[in-house]
Design a protein around this motif. Structure first.
Motif, PDB file in Angstrom:
ATOM      1  N   ASP A 278       3.017   4.721  -3.227  1.00  6.49           N
ATOM      2  CA  ASP A 278       2.041   3.661  -3.414  1.00  6.49           C
ATOM      3  C   ASP A 278       1.888   2.941  -2.083  1.00  6.49           C
ATOM      4  O   ASP A 278       2.849   2.378  -1.557  1.00  6.49           O
ATOM      5  N   THR A 279       0.691   2.966  -1.503  1.00  3.80           N
ATOM      6  CA  THR A 279       0.486   2.335  -0.197  1.00  3.80           C
ATOM      7  C   THR A 279       0.427   0.817  -0.274  1.00  3.80           C
ATOM      8  O   THR A 279       0.562   0.143   0.747  1.00  3.80           O
ATOM      9  N   ASP A 280       0.237   0.281  -1.462  1.00  4.20           N
ATOM     10  CA  ASP A 280       0.087  -1.167  -1.611  1.00  4.20           C
ATOM     11  C   ASP A 280       0.877  -1.657  -2.825  1.00  4.20           C
ATOM     12  O   ASP A 280       0.304  -2.174  -3.782  1.00  4.20           O
ATOM     13  N   PRO A 281       2.205  -1.512  -2.801  1.00  4.89           N
ATOM     14  CA  PRO A 281       3.002  -1.878  -3.986  1.00  4.89           C
ATOM     15  C   PRO A 281       3.098  -3.383  -4.170  1.00  4.89           C
ATOM     16  O   PRO A 281       2.828  -4.168  -3.247  1.00  4.89           O
ATOM     17  N   ASP A 282       3.490  -3.781  -5.365  1.00  6.74           N
ATOM     18  CA  ASP A 282       3.677  -5.193  -5.677  1.00  6.74           C
ATOM     19  C   ASP A 282       4.834  -5.759  -4.849  1.00  6.74           C
ATOM     20  O   ASP A 282       5.797  -5.061  -4.528  1.00  6.74           O
TER      21      ASP A 282
END
Length: 282
Positions: free
Chosen positions: A35-39
């Protein structure tokens, strides 16, 4: 939080999968997906994964080029000419993908204060290409979330969406497709590779024929796969083709890979065509 994995360094050890399984996945011998933009709730796990990576291929909220690898006092002394160039020179980088973006970052990191112009034929600023054949196709990551972190903060002149069509070394000028000429003191060619299109233009334009190289192409292919297909033929059974086949197997439609080198198939096709012409000529 932005995550980038340098797949040119990643050896598939899988430490990140164990330490941050909600961000990184690896099924069997397949390539790493992430995931390139995780939480932000995953930050601690991702930072542990980055620290544990044996080859330091995982970068969080930055690119590797933003950190010095050589102490200033250890660098070679520069002449007055070099110093003047670093202050007022003009470097043009042709190619605004990963290599071009990183080059611009390294120039700024190492103290270049002059003008940097980055020329690219795509309208997008530099983005991470490996996720295009994995996370973007599966819909796990939106195409716009593949942008490389912090490159937009580098002080450069962005000339996006305008291909370079000519280079005059003597005059020190790059010619653009719209007729503009960009002068330079030094030029870096970082255009990279291109996907080989289908050789017959009319057939390449048929509905359902795709080339996977750019962000826009990946987004179009993702939408077509999501709409549902019965059969997929992938020409090119290398790294990218195999990843696309894996993605096609995941959502449901079957993926058939056409293996074998292109040259033998091309020779057989040409030989058959010549035999066909000889039969009709006689």
């Amino acid at each position: 939080m932005r995550v980038v994995v340098d797949l040119t360094r990643c050896q598939g050890y899988g430490q990140c999968v164990f330490l941050a399984p909600d961000v990184f996945t690896m099924h069997g011998q397949e390539a790493l997906m992430y995931d390139t933009d995780p939480d932000d709730a995953q930050r601690e796990h991702v930072l542990r994964a980055a620290a544990a990576c044996p080859v330091q291929a995982l970068h969080v909220d930055r690119m590797a080029t933003q950190h010095r690898t050589v102490e200033p006092e250890l660098r070679h002394p520069t002449s007055d000419v070099d110093g003047e160039f670093k202050r007022n020179g003009h470097i043009v980088i042709v190619g605004a993908s990963l290599a071009g973006g990183r080059a611009a970052g390294v120039l700024r990191r190492d103290g270049f204060k002059g003008k940097v112009t980055l020329i690219g034929d795509e309208k997008h600023q530099p983005y991470d290409r490996p996720p295009l054949s994995k996370q973007v196709l599966t819909g796990r990551v939106d195409a716009e979330h593949t942008m490389l972190p912090h490159l937009r903060e580098i002080e450069v002149e962005w000339l996006a969406g305008t291909p370079a069509t000519g280079l005059d070394i003597g005059a020190k000028q790059v010619t653009l497709a719209d007729g503009r000429q960009i002068g330079f003191d030094k030029v870096l060619i970082a255009t990279g590779a291109r996907a080989r299109p289908w050789p017959i233009e009319a057939e390449a334009a048929l509905d359902g024929v795709y080339v996977l190289r750019t962000l826009d192409e990946a987004d179009r292919m993702r939408r077509r796969l999501a709409a549902g297909v019965n059969r997929v033929l992938i020409i090119g059974a290398g790294f990218t083709g195999s990843e696309v086949a894996s993605v096609c197997r995941g959502p449901g439609p079957g993926g058939d890979r056409r293996r074998g080198g292109a040259r033998p198939a091309g020779r057989r096709a040409r030989q058959g065509d010549r035999r066909h012409r000889r039969r009709h000529a006689t």
